[in-house]
Scaffold this active site. Structure first.
Site, PDB file in Angstrom:
ATOM      1  N   CYS A 123      -1.553   9.000   2.885  1.00 25.27           N
ATOM      2  CA  CYS A 123      -1.272   8.679   1.471  1.00 25.27           C
ATOM      3  C   CYS A 123      -2.278   8.749   0.530  1.00 25.27           C
ATOM      4  CB  CYS A 123      -0.837   7.027   1.602  1.00 25.27           C
ATOM      5  SG  CYS A 123      -2.247   6.088   1.882  1.00 25.27           S
ATOM      6  N   GLU A 178       0.869  -1.158   0.044  1.00 29.25           N
ATOM      7  CA  GLU A 178      -0.032   0.087   0.061  1.00 29.25           C
ATOM      8  C   GLU A 178       0.786   1.037  -0.079  1.00 29.25           C
ATOM      9  OE1 GLU A 178      -2.911  -0.480  -0.625  1.00 29.25           O
ATOM     10  OE2 GLU A 178      -3.237  -2.618  -0.246  1.00 29.25           O
TER      11      GLU A 178
END
Length: 472
Positions: A249, A215
């Protein structure tokens, strides 16, 4: 401690967990739910202490943000797994080629999963993957970030209190420990962090053929269509860009804006931030930058853009400094007229700085997105349904959110993950259960065993069936 000693100690720990995992098989629904419930209990009973630890690690982190994003959202993920586990564990029946044959897919635990979690959401990005890992019947080793030492140490203490070492173990340490951790022969490895570090993790895992879920991040764009509701785009983009001071993110990394909306976007941004954050430096709702290195990096991005011709707009309150080294708080900034020569458009920002790139035609903006690495998410603002669908079809991203930012991450029914440079693999809800399971096909042959007989010699009497197949 030498690197070889660290590696040896971690291997001993992992081998012991693998042996205990095999001895405990099969892992019942009751055991899986118990682990999920204890995870839930750990967070619920210690949310105040965890939020305070995060506040101390950041220097100032909004307690509301810590509770909402790290605790409440994660509790909901764990509860969703508990509520749906029995259905997820059922074998999936498939259509067999013979009515007397039975075929199905059984979801089997992989074993011991490694999790390397980051500093920006230290509870969510540890226990979020663990929801799927425990639901799938696995055990885990967790390596939290050394950049949030108080949180990581408290997490290690709490895990030791709520779990046996054979179920969940926390490994503390610096980058050398992280490197050794990523090279262990796990049954699966989950890493959340930067694309640059993700490459090293994947390379280390490849030595043992360990499958990975990465991720990562990248530059998630916000495209504002020509006839979009501009106030909606401004308010919803800045809501997320200032959450955790942009250290997410999935934070919007840059805006693609029609050039004629430059002044309106700037004006509305000033007005919205003035109403949302009447103060910055003494405001407990506004989070600090995690450390001095990252703070200085963000300032250098801002100065580089200024020197290369961008218009820099400080959106902080008048009378306050735009940034303060003592608090490590940086006010939200617009970087208008950003271009690819600027460092701020070449790397993920991870802070409250928002570059805006202008376009003439919408096709130009889509081309720009597609000419760069695929982002973890893309955000599109515009009311026209046909244009929304066209954007969805013409761009590729880990997720697409229309007329909002980051909404998808809290919806358990949706997979969360990247594509290309923004990552591989996905979890959340059933997608996490399946990501951390082996989908094992199981065939129970019929009494007659017709499919076996057709492969048995001699073959002369079977050639006619081959001819009939190709001539049909």
């Amino acid at each position: 401690m030498s690197s070889s000693t660290i590696q040896q100690d971690l291997m001993t720990l992992l081998n012991g967990m693998k042996q205990q995992q095999l001895a405990a098989a099969p892992v019942s629904s009751k055991v899986r739910k118990d682990r999920l419930q204890r995870s839930l209990k750990l967070i619920r009973e210690n949310h105040k202490a965890l939020a305070q630890a995060m506040n101390e690690d950041f220097g100032q982190r909004s307690l509301y943000q810590s509770n909402v994003a790290d605790m409440v959202t994660t509790c909901k993920m764990l509860q969703h797994a508990i509520d749906n586990l029995d259905g997820w564990m059922q074998a999936e029946q498939t259509t067999a080629p013979d009515p007397e044959m039975r075929t199905e897919i059984q979801y089997q635990p992989l074993g011991v999963i490694g999790v390397i979690s980051p500093w920006n959401f230290p509870i969510n990005l540890a226990f979020g993957p663990l929801a799927g890992i425990f639901a799938a019947g696995n055990t885990a080793m967790l390596k939290p970030s050394e950049l949030t030492p108080k949180t990581s140490e408290l997490l290690a203490e709490l895990v030791g209190r709520y779990f046996s070492p054979s179920e969940l173990t926390v490994v503390l340490g610096d980058a050398d420990v992280g490197q050794a951790f990523s090279s262990l022969p796990f049954d699966h490895l989950v890493f959340t962090g930067s694309t640059a570090v993700g490459r090293h993790v994947m390379r280390a895992a490849a030595e043992n053929l360990v499958p990975v879920t990465l991720e990562l991040g990248g530059k998630s764009p916000v495209m504002v269509a020509k006839h979009a509701d501009l106030s909606k785009a401004v308010e919803r983009t800045w809501t997320i860009k200032t959450f955790n001071a942009g250290q997410i993110c999935l934070s919007p990394d840059y805006v693609l804006l029609p050039e004629e909306q430059r002044h309106a976007f700037k004006k509305q941004s000033i007005e919205f931030l003035a109403a949302t954050f009447p103060s910055i430096q003494i405001n407990p709702d506004y989070t600090a930058i995690i450390n001095e290195r990252h703070y200085q990096r963000l300032l250098s991005l801002l100065e580089d853009a200024r020197q290369k011709g961008a218009e820099i707009v400080n959106l902080g309150p008048s009378g306050e400094p735009a940034y303060d080294g003592n608090s490590r708080k940086i006010a939200p900034h617009l970087v208008l007229g950003a271009n690819d020569e600027m460092a701020i458009m070449q790397e993920e920002i991870f802070g409250p700085l928002l570059p805006v790139r202008f376009y003439q035609e919408e096709a130009e903006a889509v081309h720009y997105i597609n000419a760069h690495p695929r982002p973890l998410a893309a955000y599109y603002f515009g009311e026209d349904a046909d244009a929304q669908q066209q954007f969805a079809q013409q761009t590729t991203s880990g997720a697409l959110v229309i007329n909002d930012v980051m909404t998808h991450v809290s919806i358990d029914e949706l997979p969360f993950g990247g594509v290309g440079a923004s990552g591989m693999g996905a979890y959340h809800g059933i997608h996490g259960f399946r990501q951390f399971s082996h989908a094992k096909p199981v065939v129970v042959q019929s009494e007659a065993g017709v499919s076996n007989l057709r492969l048995r010699a001699p073959y002369d009497d079977k050639l006619a069936a081959i001819d009939a197949f190709f001539n049909n």
